[in-house]
Design a protein around this motif. Sequence first.
Motif, PDB file in Angstrom:
ATOM      1  N   UNK A 174      24.243  -4.361  -8.759  1.00  0.00           N
ATOM      2  CA  UNK A 174      22.954  -4.963  -8.473  1.00  0.00           C
ATOM      3  C   UNK A 174      22.452  -4.613  -7.087  1.00  0.00           C
ATOM      4  N   UNK A 175      21.219  -4.952  -6.830  1.00  0.00           N
ATOM      5  CA  UNK A 175      20.660  -4.791  -5.491  1.00  0.00           C
ATOM      6  C   UNK A 175      19.579  -5.854  -5.285  1.00  0.00           C
ATOM      7  N   UNK A 176      19.260  -6.129  -4.048  1.00  0.00           N
ATOM      8  CA  UNK A 176      18.181  -7.055  -3.764  1.00  0.00           C
ATOM      9  C   UNK A 176      16.856  -6.305  -3.857  1.00  0.00           C
ATOM     10  N   UNK A 177      15.952  -6.850  -4.645  1.00  0.00           N
ATOM     11  CA  UNK A 177      14.672  -6.208  -4.917  1.00  0.00           C
ATOM     12  C   UNK A 177      13.534  -7.022  -4.308  1.00  0.00           C
ATOM     13  N   UNK A 178      12.413  -6.366  -4.100  1.00  0.00           N
ATOM     14  CA  UNK A 178      11.197  -7.007  -3.595  1.00  0.00           C
ATOM     15  C   UNK A 178      10.194  -7.079  -4.727  1.00  0.00           C
ATOM     16  N   UNK A 179       9.734  -8.287  -5.041  1.00  0.00           N
ATOM     17  CA  UNK A 179       8.770  -8.464  -6.118  1.00  0.00           C
ATOM     18  C   UNK A 179       7.536  -9.201  -5.599  1.00  0.00           C
ATOM     19  N   UNK A 180       6.464  -9.126  -6.375  1.00  0.00           N
ATOM     20  CA  UNK A 180       5.228  -9.795  -5.988  1.00  0.00           C
ATOM     21  C   UNK A 180       4.426 -10.165  -7.226  1.00  0.00           C
ATOM     22  N   UNK A 181       3.598 -11.191  -7.079  1.00  0.00           N
ATOM     23  CA  UNK A 181       2.696 -11.627  -8.139  1.00  0.00           C
ATOM     24  C   UNK A 181       1.399 -10.825  -7.986  1.00  0.00           C
ATOM     25  N   UNK A 182       1.187  -9.896  -8.870  1.00  0.00           N
ATOM     26  CA  UNK A 182       0.046  -8.984  -8.774  1.00  0.00           C
ATOM     27  C   UNK A 182      -1.288  -9.726  -8.824  1.00  0.00           C
ATOM     28  N   UNK A 183      -1.354 -10.776  -9.613  1.00  0.00           N
ATOM     29  CA  UNK A 183      -2.615 -11.507  -9.748  1.00  0.00           C
ATOM     30  C   UNK A 183      -3.010 -12.192  -8.446  1.00  0.00           C
ATOM     31  N   UNK A 184      -2.027 -12.689  -7.695  1.00  0.00           N
ATOM     32  CA  UNK A 184      -2.334 -13.336  -6.423  1.00  0.00           C
ATOM     33  C   UNK A 184      -2.803 -12.325  -5.379  1.00  0.00           C
ATOM     34  N   UNK A 185      -2.183 -11.138  -5.366  1.00  0.00           N
ATOM     35  CA  UNK A 185      -2.629 -10.114  -4.425  1.00  0.00           C
ATOM     36  C   UNK A 185      -4.058  -9.671  -4.742  1.00  0.00           C
ATOM     37  N   UNK A 186      -4.350  -9.530  -6.020  1.00  0.00           N
ATOM     38  CA  UNK A 186      -5.704  -9.132  -6.437  1.00  0.00           C
ATOM     39  C   UNK A 186      -6.724 -10.188  -6.004  1.00  0.00           C
ATOM     40  N   UNK A 187      -6.383 -11.438  -6.200  1.00  0.00           N
ATOM     41  CA  UNK A 187      -7.279 -12.534  -5.827  1.00  0.00           C
ATOM     42  C   UNK A 187      -7.538 -12.557  -4.327  1.00  0.00           C
ATOM     43  N   UNK A 188      -6.499 -12.228  -3.535  1.00  0.00           N
ATOM     44  CA  UNK A 188      -6.630 -12.243  -2.076  1.00  0.00           C
ATOM     45  C   UNK A 188      -7.210 -10.951  -1.530  1.00  0.00           C
ATOM     46  N   UNK A 189      -7.300  -9.926  -2.372  1.00  0.00           N
ATOM     47  CA  UNK A 189      -7.771  -8.632  -1.901  1.00  0.00           C
ATOM     48  C   UNK A 189      -6.793  -7.973  -0.959  1.00  0.00           C
ATOM     49  N   UNK A 190      -5.521  -8.184  -1.223  1.00  0.00           N
ATOM     50  CA  UNK A 190      -4.454  -7.675  -0.359  1.00  0.00           C
ATOM     51  C   UNK A 190      -3.638  -6.639  -1.117  1.00  0.00           C
TER      52      UNK A 190
END
Length: 433
Positions: free
Chosen positions: A148-164
């Motif tokens: 295993x490894x430590x991964x970086x994830x994100x909520x795409x919908x929240x980034x889209x909403x923030x324009x980030x």
Amino acid sequence: MKTSLDRYLLSRRRVLQGAGALSATALAGRSAWAAPSTALTFIGWQYQPQIASENVDTFKKLYDENVTYELVSGDYHPVVETKLTGGQHIDMMYSEEDHIARWHTADWTRDLDGLPDMDAIKAGMFPVSVTSLSLPDGKMMGLPYYAGHNAFIYDESQLTKAGVGVPDSSEALLDACRKLKKDGISDAPYNSAWGQKWSELSWSIFACWYAEGATVFNEANDLVPDAAFKKVLEFHRALYKEQLVAPDIMTMPDEGVPSYCTGRHTFMVLHDYDQKVANDPKLSKIAGKVKNALMPFKTHSTFAWTAAYVMGKQPVDVDRTWALLRFFGGKAKDGQYHVIKRWALEFGLGSGYREVMADPDIVASFSKWRDVETASKQLQLATSRKVAKMIWFSEWDLFMMQHVQDYIRGNGSTDELCDSLVKKVADLKTQYQ
């Protein structure tokens, strides 16, 4: 009442939490016809014990063997060490990589060098897994349970909403968290495992240290609190000080995964297989929205590990035990990866073998919940924690987590923390000479 997610996570490997499980007697299984009268003994931890028992039965039938499987409930490694100290005979057992050298030094396990096909088996593994499973002198001590490894994830919908956009540095990650909080999109944009267990803050902060390019420990196994090391510490303190994480992040259950699955957070550093949980509509409110990216720090590396099956020092029969080890930790005599492939398809656990991770069935399965190309690149950039092979490391690791938590909360300066961590290494080295 427990939710589906609670039940799922309870069934996973909870070595330190002491989760309830089936009794050893219930898992022993029946002996195969004409099997050897002396049973091989196999000690296992609390991850899907009913499936482990089924795998034992498959091995017994395929090899016409006799195996007794004992489940260890509670704090796995200390319990097994107590059994070994008391003289209990064990032919094969699970081990995390940070116990491999410790158990070998105690003369409880033997290396695998020289056993049939060992060189070919090593050649088929990812280099980071070979490092994880080897002693500092290069001797191979185990076969992969999972990688295993430590991964970086994100909520795409929240980034889209923030324009980030997806952040690619610690500075960009902090700025994104600030905007998400300011805009009211997330009250705690960043999440991670910050508890004091070995698979929580230790793994997540080492992932960030390696991703930023910190040396952490040099070849002499001395702590190197360089600029990158300190930058990661200050990054964690800033997240907490600016309330960009949940106030209870250091005590969140199940490594913070249930909290992330509520949709409360935008970003998370977590075990790679937990992205499968976050994208399972039966377990997560944000299924389908969770994407993975490379660790957003200077070098984009991360911390990778490989858990192991290891062989007891004096097995009742080396050839029989080697067959058991290979069945669980590699390819069986019929050419199938019976155990490893099942873990991958049902639970998203990665493998230390290139061939397994290239299997079309596994690629198709993993593609449903993560970007396989990004995950593959992340694994190639990953760093194995060689210092974990030092017998004093587990004590330092707990000391580090306790003091880093205090530091994150605002106690002491960065230099004071680093001085205490350096001194602890020196003290433990002296103690274990």
